[in-house]
Design a protein around this motif. Structure first.
Motif, PDB file in Angstrom:
ATOM      1  N   SER A   4       2.268  -2.897  15.523  1.00 48.53           N
ATOM      2  CA  SER A   4       1.569  -3.705  16.498  1.00 48.53           C
ATOM      3  C   SER A   4       2.044  -5.144  16.422  1.00 48.53           C
ATOM      4  O   SER A   4       1.798  -5.831  15.433  1.00 48.53           O
ATOM      5  CB  SER A   4       0.065  -3.636  16.224  1.00 48.53           C
ATOM      6  N   GLY A   7      -0.928  -7.327  16.249  1.00 55.12           N
ATOM      7  CA  GLY A   7      -1.466  -7.305  14.888  1.00 55.12           C
ATOM      8  C   GLY A   7      -0.639  -8.156  13.957  1.00 55.12           C
ATOM      9  O   GLY A   7      -1.174  -8.922  13.150  1.00 55.12           O
ATOM     10  N   HIS A  52      -1.255  -6.899   6.884  1.00 59.93           N
ATOM     11  CA  HIS A  52      -0.203  -6.136   7.549  1.00 59.93           C
ATOM     12  C   HIS A  52      -0.297  -4.660   7.197  1.00 59.93           C
ATOM     13  O   HIS A  52      -0.118  -3.795   8.050  1.00 59.93           O
ATOM     14  CB  HIS A  52       1.174  -6.684   7.214  1.00 59.93           C
ATOM     15  N   ARG A  53      -0.578  -4.361   5.964  1.00 61.88           N
ATOM     16  CA  ARG A  53      -0.674  -2.961   5.521  1.00 61.88           C
ATOM     17  C   ARG A  53      -1.815  -2.241   6.249  1.00 61.88           C
ATOM     18  O   ARG A  53      -1.672  -1.111   6.680  1.00 61.88           O
ATOM     19  CB  ARG A  53      -0.902  -2.929   4.006  1.00 61.88           C
ATOM     20  N   ARG A  54      -2.960  -2.920   6.360  1.00 61.12           N
ATOM     21  CA  ARG A  54      -4.141  -2.265   6.928  1.00 61.12           C
ATOM     22  C   ARG A  54      -4.255  -2.367   8.447  1.00 61.12           C
ATOM     23  O   ARG A  54      -4.969  -1.589   9.062  1.00 61.12           O
ATOM     24  CB  ARG A  54      -5.400  -2.836   6.297  1.00 61.12           C
ATOM     25  N   TRP A  55      -3.544  -3.358   9.054  1.00 65.34           N
ATOM     26  CA  TRP A  55      -3.721  -3.520  10.484  1.00 65.34           C
ATOM     27  C   TRP A  55      -2.402  -3.468  11.255  1.00 65.34           C
ATOM     28  O   TRP A  55      -2.206  -2.606  12.098  1.00 65.34           O
ATOM     29  CB  TRP A  55      -4.476  -4.809  10.785  1.00 65.34           C
ATOM     30  N   SER A  56      -1.476  -4.371  10.962  1.00 62.97           N
ATOM     31  CA  SER A  56      -0.235  -4.446  11.736  1.00 62.97           C
ATOM     32  C   SER A  56       0.573  -3.161  11.677  1.00 62.97           C
ATOM     33  O   SER A  56       1.122  -2.719  12.678  1.00 62.97           O
ATOM     34  CB  SER A  56       0.642  -5.589  11.226  1.00 62.97           C
ATOM     35  N   ARG A  58      -0.609  -0.131  10.321  1.00 60.16           N
ATOM     36  CA  ARG A  58      -1.571   0.867   9.849  1.00 60.16           C
ATOM     37  C   ARG A  58      -1.109   2.294  10.073  1.00 60.16           C
ATOM     38  O   ARG A  58      -1.553   3.203   9.401  1.00 60.16           O
ATOM     39  CB  ARG A  58      -2.937   0.637  10.478  1.00 60.16           C
ATOM     40  N   GLY A  59      -0.200   2.528  10.982  1.00 57.11           N
ATOM     41  CA  GLY A  59       0.302   3.876  11.236  1.00 57.11           C
ATOM     42  C   GLY A  59       1.429   4.291  10.314  1.00 57.11           C
ATOM     43  O   GLY A  59       1.923   5.398  10.407  1.00 57.11           O
ATOM     44  N   THR A  60       1.818   3.435   9.402  1.00 53.08           N
ATOM     45  CA  THR A  60       2.955   3.741   8.548  1.00 53.08           C
ATOM     46  C   THR A  60       2.653   4.897   7.602  1.00 53.08           C
ATOM     47  O   THR A  60       1.530   5.075   7.150  1.00 53.08           O
ATOM     48  CB  THR A  60       3.392   2.504   7.717  1.00 53.08           C
ATOM     49  N   HIS A  64       2.336   2.855  -0.645  1.00 56.83           N
ATOM     50  CA  HIS A  64       2.179   1.510  -1.192  1.00 56.83           C
ATOM     51  C   HIS A  64       3.300   1.187  -2.188  1.00 56.83           C
ATOM     52  O   HIS A  64       3.848   0.098  -2.170  1.00 56.83           O
ATOM     53  CB  HIS A  64       0.803   1.384  -1.853  1.00 56.83           C
ATOM     54  N   PHE A 121       7.953  -1.512   5.959  1.00 55.57           N
ATOM     55  CA  PHE A 121       6.968  -0.503   6.296  1.00 55.57           C
ATOM     56  C   PHE A 121       7.587   0.698   7.039  1.00 55.57           C
ATOM     57  O   PHE A 121       6.864   1.525   7.565  1.00 55.57           O
ATOM     58  CB  PHE A 121       5.823  -1.114   7.129  1.00 55.57           C
TER      59      PHE A 121
END
Length: 124
Positions: A4, A7, A52-56, A58-60, A64, A121
């Motif tokens: 995103s 995002g 970025h991990r949780r929103w931008s 998030r589909g990755t 981690h 990501f």
């Protein structure tokens, strides 16, 4: 994975604001620009990664343990570019720290997005 851009811009702006405010406060308290900039980066990094991990991104599907070291590498590369450009501008121009820091942070953000999206990501 659908990254995103909105995002990324939103989280990036939040992390950049944290970085910028902390760096300006440290500089106002007498810290040299390079050290103030480091402090801003260190405080803003968790905001950036977690956001970025949780929103931008998030589909990755990137785990981690893969994404974090890659994102850290991207962030450090961006920061070193930031630090170099900051030093060059403060050394060779009469521009004030607050202005130079803001411009440099915007310029570096573009490469950070590209590297984050297609490497840090990336799950392919």
């Amino acid at each position: 994975m659908q990254a995103s851009l909105l995002g990324f811009v939103s989280i990036g702006a939040l992390a950049a604001a944290v970085h910028y405010v902390i760096a300006l406060l440290a500089h106002a308290l007498g810290w040299q620009p390079a050290y103030a900039n480091w402090l801003g980066f260190v405080v803003a990094f968790p905001v950036s990664y977690i956001g970025h991990r949780r929103w931008s991104f998030r589909g990755t599907l990137a785990r981690h343990r893969q994404a974090f070291p890659r994102f850290l590498a991207v962030a450090l590369l961006g920061f070193f570019a930031n630090q170099l450009l900051l030093w060059l501008a403060l050394t060779y121009t009469p521009l004030p720290f607050w202005f130079v820091l803001g411009v440099v942070m915007v310029l570096v953000a573009i490469s950070t997005w590209l590297l984050s999206r297609f490497w840090a990501f990336h799950h392919g």
